[in-house]
Design a protein around this motif. Structure first.
Motif, PDB file in Angstrom:
ATOM      1  N   ASN A  64      69.174  13.252  32.795  1.00  0.00           N
ATOM      2  CA  ASN A  64      70.557  12.819  33.061  1.00  0.00           C
ATOM      3  C   ASN A  64      71.298  13.940  33.787  1.00  0.00           C
ATOM      4  O   ASN A  64      71.512  15.021  33.217  1.00  0.00           O
ATOM      5  CB  ASN A  64      71.277  12.517  31.748  1.00  0.00           C
ATOM      6  N   ILE A  65      71.707  13.666  35.033  1.00  0.00           N
ATOM      7  CA  ILE A  65      72.398  14.673  35.845  1.00  0.00           C
ATOM      8  C   ILE A  65      73.757  15.009  35.249  1.00  0.00           C
ATOM      9  O   ILE A  65      74.153  16.166  35.212  1.00  0.00           O
ATOM     10  CB  ILE A  65      72.558  14.167  37.291  1.00  0.00           C
ATOM     11  N   SER A  66      74.479  14.008  34.794  1.00  0.00           N
ATOM     12  CA  SER A  66      75.826  14.165  34.228  1.00  0.00           C
ATOM     13  C   SER A  66      76.742  14.885  35.227  1.00  0.00           C
ATOM     14  O   SER A  66      76.804  16.108  35.272  1.00  0.00           O
ATOM     15  CB  SER A  66      75.755  14.941  32.901  1.00  0.00           C
ATOM     16  N   GLY A  67      77.433  14.103  36.046  1.00  0.00           N
ATOM     17  CA  GLY A  67      78.286  14.694  37.076  1.00  0.00           C
ATOM     18  C   GLY A  67      77.596  14.694  38.433  1.00  0.00           C
ATOM     19  O   GLY A  67      76.675  13.924  38.675  1.00  0.00           O
ATOM     20  N   ALA A  68      78.037  15.569  39.311  1.00  0.00           N
ATOM     21  CA  ALA A  68      77.514  15.600  40.673  1.00  0.00           C
ATOM     22  C   ALA A  68      76.094  16.174  40.700  1.00  0.00           C
ATOM     23  O   ALA A  68      75.759  17.040  39.887  1.00  0.00           O
ATOM     24  CB  ALA A  68      78.427  16.443  41.563  1.00  0.00           C
ATOM     25  N   VAL A  70      74.592  18.234  42.573  1.00  0.00           N
ATOM     26  CA  VAL A  70      74.385  19.643  42.934  1.00  0.00           C
ATOM     27  C   VAL A  70      75.376  20.575  42.227  1.00  0.00           C
ATOM     28  O   VAL A  70      75.496  21.744  42.573  1.00  0.00           O
ATOM     29  CB  VAL A  70      74.464  19.865  44.467  1.00  0.00           C
ATOM     30  N   ALA A  71      76.088  20.060  41.233  1.00  0.00           N
ATOM     31  CA  ALA A  71      77.085  20.876  40.523  1.00  0.00           C
ATOM     32  C   ALA A  71      76.419  21.699  39.420  1.00  0.00           C
ATOM     33  O   ALA A  71      75.713  21.156  38.571  1.00  0.00           O
ATOM     34  CB  ALA A  71      78.165  19.982  39.921  1.00  0.00           C
ATOM     35  N   LYS A  72      76.675  22.995  39.449  1.00  0.00           N
ATOM     36  CA  LYS A  72      76.118  23.875  38.404  1.00  0.00           C
ATOM     37  C   LYS A  72      77.087  23.906  37.219  1.00  0.00           C
ATOM     38  O   LYS A  72      77.779  24.888  36.964  1.00  0.00           O
ATOM     39  CB  LYS A  72      75.857  25.267  38.976  1.00  0.00           C
ATOM     40  N   ASP A  73      77.096  22.788  36.497  1.00  0.00           N
ATOM     41  CA  ASP A  73      78.065  22.590  35.418  1.00  0.00           C
ATOM     42  C   ASP A  73      77.448  22.702  34.026  1.00  0.00           C
ATOM     43  O   ASP A  73      78.156  22.584  33.025  1.00  0.00           O
ATOM     44  CB  ASP A  73      78.760  21.232  35.589  1.00  0.00           C
ATOM     45  N   ASP A  74      76.143  22.920  33.976  1.00  0.00           N
ATOM     46  CA  ASP A  74      75.437  23.167  32.709  1.00  0.00           C
ATOM     47  C   ASP A  74      75.671  22.082  31.654  1.00  0.00           C
ATOM     48  O   ASP A  74      75.722  22.372  30.459  1.00  0.00           O
ATOM     49  CB  ASP A  74      75.811  24.553  32.153  1.00  0.00           C
ATOM     50  N   ASP A  75      75.781  20.833  32.108  1.00  0.00           N
ATOM     51  CA  ASP A  75      75.988  19.743  31.146  1.00  0.00           C
ATOM     52  C   ASP A  75      74.930  18.650  31.257  1.00  0.00           C
ATOM     53  O   ASP A  75      75.091  17.551  30.717  1.00  0.00           O
ATOM     54  CB  ASP A  75      77.389  19.126  31.318  1.00  0.00           C
ATOM     55  N   GLY A  76      73.831  18.938  31.974  1.00  0.00           N
ATOM     56  CA  GLY A  76      72.752  17.964  32.077  1.00  0.00           C
ATOM     57  C   GLY A  76      72.021  17.827  30.755  1.00  0.00           C
ATOM     58  O   GLY A  76      72.110  18.703  29.887  1.00  0.00           O
ATOM     59  N   PHE A  77      71.288  16.708  30.603  1.00  0.00           N
ATOM     60  CA  PHE A  77      70.531  16.537  29.363  1.00  0.00           C
ATOM     61  C   PHE A  77      69.308  15.647  29.578  1.00  0.00           C
ATOM     62  O   PHE A  77      69.203  14.927  30.571  1.00  0.00           O
ATOM     63  CB  PHE A  77      71.424  16.012  28.234  1.00  0.00           C
ATOM     64  N   LEU A 102      70.978  23.826  31.899  1.00  0.00           N
ATOM     65  CA  LEU A 102      70.528  22.587  32.541  1.00  0.00           C
ATOM     66  C   LEU A 102      71.735  21.956  33.233  1.00  0.00           C
ATOM     67  O   LEU A 102      72.643  21.450  32.583  1.00  0.00           O
ATOM     68  CB  LEU A 102      69.933  21.633  31.495  1.00  0.00           C
ATOM     69  N   HIS A 103      71.725  22.029  34.575  1.00  0.00           N
ATOM     70  CA  HIS A 103      72.895  21.585  35.333  1.00  0.00           C
ATOM     71  C   HIS A 103      72.827  20.113  35.727  1.00  0.00           C
ATOM     72  O   HIS A 103      73.688  19.320  35.374  1.00  0.00           O
ATOM     73  CB  HIS A 103      73.027  22.424  36.613  1.00  0.00           C
ATOM     74  N   ALA A 104      71.815  19.789  36.519  1.00  0.00           N
ATOM     75  CA  ALA A 104      71.715  18.461  37.123  1.00  0.00           C
ATOM     76  C   ALA A 104      70.238  18.055  37.186  1.00  0.00           C
ATOM     77  O   ALA A 104      69.655  17.947  38.263  1.00  0.00           O
ATOM     78  CB  ALA A 104      72.323  18.482  38.524  1.00  0.00           C
ATOM     79  N   PRO A 105      69.621  17.846  36.017  1.00  0.00           N
ATOM     80  CA  PRO A 105      68.169  17.627  35.976  1.00  0.00           C
ATOM     81  C   PRO A 105      67.727  16.369  36.718  1.00  0.00           C
ATOM     82  O   PRO A 105      68.365  15.326  36.601  1.00  0.00           O
ATOM     83  CB  PRO A 105      67.871  17.524  34.478  1.00  0.00           C
TER      84      PRO A 105
HETATM   85 CA   LIG Z   1      75.665  18.093  35.493  1.00  0.00          CA
END
Ligand SMILES: [Ca+2]
Ligand SMILES: [Ca+2]
Length: 309
Positions: A64-68, A70-77, A102-105
């Protein structure tokens, strides 16, 4: 809340998929096959990009990318899903926890007891059994690492689609080879790769599908690419898997479809009218395709027809 739609179609009929559960038809004759469609929706998926069958644990892993993207937001899962379509753990691996980055797996692959996850400019490793982080391999200059593949010798590959968040070109199209101990080498690069996306191997070698040019091509260590399906009737290709009957499947955002090519080269649409079908997985045990729907936050699981003859 878990919302599951489970329906059963017989290929001999054109019965529409209704709401609610339909009991399996055990009276089906050998000339028909039951085609289960399991839709997993409204369970908390957040821009699901890839589904992988962990054949040892017999679960499906969903990135799950969660967000954009290519965003390094560290909220992927990464989610764990049972073959019946039940979410066992939505955030089995969770970027928001302190020890996990994990940003955008996107693409997933298992080699031995290690799970590898493509994540913008690095491939992150996790312990397959526990999900614990186990290091990372980073790729200098990469912008959109997308899918992972493994050849017959156990060497690992990752595509860089060379895309920005709005899917315009970032100019970093590449195919990378990397070893589990962290050595990387760039096999191919440049715009001629057509924004390479999905990658898969069969006995003949590695194949890439492209998001930019809608091609499926084979590549080899000689660095020569060869178009396998010239003028493929589809655009914005994302995932490719080979199936146990000698054929393969690929997904197309442009066609809103998952295409099936059998061992004789005959093409059909296994799944139609699906929005943004991304990096499909394959359950060889059950002969099913596993389809993440990027924008609608769903996963669709569908049986593949048995080979004829
Ligand atoms: Ca993300
Ligand atoms: Ca992909």
């Amino acid at each position: 809340m878990i919302h599951l739609r489970f329906c059963l179609l017989l290929i001999a009929s054109a019965a529409a998929c209704g709401r609610g559960d339909v009991p399996p038809d055990h009276t089906a004759s050998p000339t028909t096959y039951p085609t289960e469609v399991i839709e997993v929706a409204e369970v908390g998926f957040a821009t699901p990009e890839s589904v992988l069958h962990d054949t040892v644990a017999d679960v499906y892993l969903v990135s799950n990318i969660s967000g954009a993207p290519v965003a390094k937001d560290d909220d992927g899962f990464i989610s764990r899903l049972s073959p019946e379509g039940q979410v066992e753990q939505l955030k089995w691996i969770d970027g928001t926890t302190a020890n996990v980055t994990l940003h955008a797996p996107k693409g997933l692959i298992i080699r031995g007891d290690t799970l590898y996850v493509a994540d913008i400019d690095c491939v992150r490793r996790f312990v397959r059994t526990t999900g614990a982080p186990a290091g990372e391999i980073c790729f200098p200059g990469a912008t959109f690492l997308n899918d992972l593949g493994m050849d017959g010798n156990g060497s690992l590959y990752v595509t860089d689609s060379g895309l920005n968040a709005d899917f315009t070109s970032s100019g970093t199209d590449a195919l990378w080879l990397f070893t589990p101990d962290g050595q990387t080498s760039q096999l191919q690069k440049g715009d001629s790769l057509g924004h390479p996306n999905g990658i898969a191997f069969n006995d003949e070698g590695g194949f890439v599908v492209t998001f930019g040019t809608g091609e499926i091509y084979q590549f080899g260590p000689d660095n020569i690419r060869r178009t396998v399906l010239p003028g493929a009737p589809a655009r914005q290709l994302d995932g490719i898997v080979f199936t146990r009957d000698g054929g393969y499947l690929f997904s197309s955002w442009g066609d809103r479809a998952v295409h099936h090519v059998d061992a004789q080269g005959a093409t059909s649409r296994l799944l139609e009218d699906v929005e943004s079908p991304a990096d499909i997985g394959y359950d060889a045990k059950r002969n099913r395709v596993l389809v993440p729907l990027f924008a609608p936050n769903k996963v669709v699981i569908k049986q593949i027809p048995p080979a004829e003859g």
